[in-house]
Design a protein around this motif. Structure first.
Motif, PDB file in Angstrom:
ATOM      1  N   THR A 105      85.431  24.112 -33.758  1.00  0.00           N
ATOM      2  CA  THR A 105      85.464  24.551 -32.368  1.00  0.00           C
ATOM      3  C   THR A 105      84.614  23.598 -31.534  1.00  0.00           C
ATOM      4  OG1 THR A 105      85.733  26.881 -32.983  1.00  0.00           O
ATOM      5  CG2 THR A 105      84.918  26.421 -30.768  1.00  0.00           C
ATOM      6  N   THR A 124      86.382  26.896 -24.736  1.00  0.00           N
ATOM      7  CA  THR A 124      86.376  26.334 -26.087  1.00  0.00           C
ATOM      8  C   THR A 124      87.782  25.969 -26.531  1.00  0.00           C
ATOM      9  OG1 THR A 124      86.623  28.441 -27.272  1.00  0.00           O
ATOM     10  CG2 THR A 124      84.375  27.763 -26.690  1.00  0.00           C
ATOM     11  N   SER A 144      89.504  25.531 -30.243  1.00  0.00           N
ATOM     12  CA  SER A 144      89.379  25.629 -31.694  1.00  0.00           C
ATOM     13  C   SER A 144      90.637  25.075 -32.336  1.00  0.00           C
ATOM     14  CB  SER A 144      89.182  27.088 -32.125  1.00  0.00           C
ATOM     15  OG  SER A 144      87.988  27.614 -31.584  1.00  0.00           O
ATOM     16  N   ILE A 197      83.580  31.405 -32.060  1.00  0.00           N
ATOM     17  CA  ILE A 197      83.787  31.584 -30.624  1.00  0.00           C
ATOM     18  C   ILE A 197      83.176  32.897 -30.160  1.00  0.00           C
ATOM     19  CG2 ILE A 197      85.861  30.165 -30.459  1.00  0.00           C
ATOM     20  CD1 ILE A 197      87.559  32.624 -30.762  1.00  0.00           C
ATOM     21  N   SER A 198      82.952  32.970 -28.861  1.00  0.00           N
ATOM     22  CA  SER A 198      82.350  34.154 -28.250  1.00  0.00           C
ATOM     23  C   SER A 198      83.374  34.864 -27.381  1.00  0.00           C
ATOM     24  CB  SER A 198      81.146  33.738 -27.399  1.00  0.00           C
ATOM     25  OG  SER A 198      80.760  34.779 -26.527  1.00  0.00           O
ATOM     26  N   GLN A 212      83.669  33.825 -23.584  1.00  0.00           N
ATOM     27  CA  GLN A 212      84.279  32.575 -23.146  1.00  0.00           C
ATOM     28  C   GLN A 212      85.797  32.645 -23.242  1.00  0.00           C
ATOM     29  OE1 GLN A 212      82.000  30.030 -25.923  1.00  0.00           O
ATOM     30  NE2 GLN A 212      81.407  28.832 -24.122  1.00  0.00           N
ATOM     31  N   ASN A 224      88.916  31.059 -24.794  1.00  0.00           N
ATOM     32  CA  ASN A 224      89.035  30.336 -26.050  1.00  0.00           C
ATOM     33  C   ASN A 224      90.480  29.960 -26.364  1.00  0.00           C
ATOM     34  OD1 ASN A 224      86.175  30.787 -26.734  1.00  0.00           O
ATOM     35  ND2 ASN A 224      86.786  32.921 -26.983  1.00  0.00           N
ATOM     36  N   LYS A 236      88.862  37.519 -33.920  1.00  0.00           N
ATOM     37  CA  LYS A 236      88.361  36.450 -33.059  1.00  0.00           C
ATOM     38  C   LYS A 236      88.849  36.680 -31.623  1.00  0.00           C
ATOM     39  CE  LYS A 236      86.848  33.995 -36.675  1.00  0.00           C
ATOM     40  NZ  LYS A 236      85.422  33.641 -36.921  1.00  0.00           N
TER      41      LYS A 236
END
Length: 279
Positions: free
Chosen positions: A155, A167, A169, A182-183, A186, A188, A206
């Motif tokens: 990522t 992000t 990934s 990942i959060s 954010q 993603n 995720k």
């Protein structure tokens, strides 16, 4: 005209229309659709997209398959289109050359120059397809010389000269979901060459905002009602003809080139132009 003659006339007319339709479809699939290129425009609106990334554009393309069928004329159309779109970020989804292509130095130089000519001030990124891995050293050299960053089970943060961003990934063809960090605070993006990879149940935990895949070529030939004419490894459970409800949205691109046969029907070549918007 007797009733029998009328019925025979109707049957012959229907059969004749079917034959003409099939011949027309074959001509379209061989002569027209493989030479077309659609740009799919999509705005990604989300409150998780920071204001610093507002109006940042991403071009995503995959499965160039340069070689026997994807010649310079077709490839030039792709690179001219990308140049016209003038993206901030470019993402390539894998399979640069087709396996039927005996890569000459001229082919390597041509593709390297064309990829190098792509301007993307916020970065050029890619994953490898299974055909890339068959010519691993050469493909990696081309991508590295062309300033494409190869992502493999990792990522990264995409930014616009600020600390915050979104992000990106990437899962390789030997995926390791545990390395995707990942959060949920954010936005993603996830990229995988093969669609079946994103059906991994571990990804449901995720916070993926959007996944991008290719590989299946939109099955390349899609029959009305019946769907794709065949499925391939890596896109058997998820492709344009067989959708699945996942915990996140996804895009499966039809890609650019042809493989095995120089035919496309109801699966036009395409690139995606994604515009980020803070909601």
């Amino acid at each position: 005209m007797t009733n029998l003659q009328k019925k025979m006339f109707i049957v012959i007319t229907i059969l004749f229309a079917i034959v003409l339709s099939m011949l027309g479809s074959l001509t379209f699939a061989q002569k027209i659709e493989p030479n077309q290129l659609n740009v799919q425009y999509k705005t990604l609106k989300d409150e998780k997209i920071p204001k610093s990334m507002n109006d940042v554009s991403i071009v995503y393309f995959t499965d160039l398959q340069y070689g026997k069928f994807e010649n310079k004329k077709r490839a030039n159309k792709l690179f001219d289109t990308i140049r016209h779109l003038d993206p901030d970020i470019v993402i390539f989804g894998g399979d640069l050359f087709d396996t039927s292509c005996q890569m000459s130095q001229q082919d390597i130089d041509y593709i390297t120059n064309k990829l190098s000519s792509i301007q993307a001030p916020l970065g050029k990124f890619c994953v490898l397809g299974e055909k890339d891995e068959a010519n691993n050293d050469v493909i990696r050299s081309i991508l590295n010389q062309s300033q494409f960053e190869i992502l493999e089970n990792e990522t990264i943060l995409l930014t616009n000269e600020q600390k915050d961003g979104i992000t990106l990934s990437a899962l390789s063809n030997s995926p390791d979901v545990s390395k995707i960090s990942i959060s949920n605070q954010q936005y993603n993006l996830l990229i995988s060459h093969m669609p079946d990879t994103i059906t991994n149940e571990d990804l449901s935990t995720k916070a993926i905002s959007l996944a991008l895949c290719g590989h299946s070529h939109g099955t390349q030939i899609t029959f009305p009602i019946f769907g794709g004419y065949k499925s391939i490894d890596g896109a058997k459970s998820l492709n344009r003809s067989h959708a699945k409800r996942l915990s996140f949205p996804y895009i499966i691109s039809t890609g650019i080139g042809c493989t095995h046969t120089n035919l496309r029907f109801m699966a036009k070549p395409e690139v995606y132009y994604l515009m980020l918007q803070n909601k």
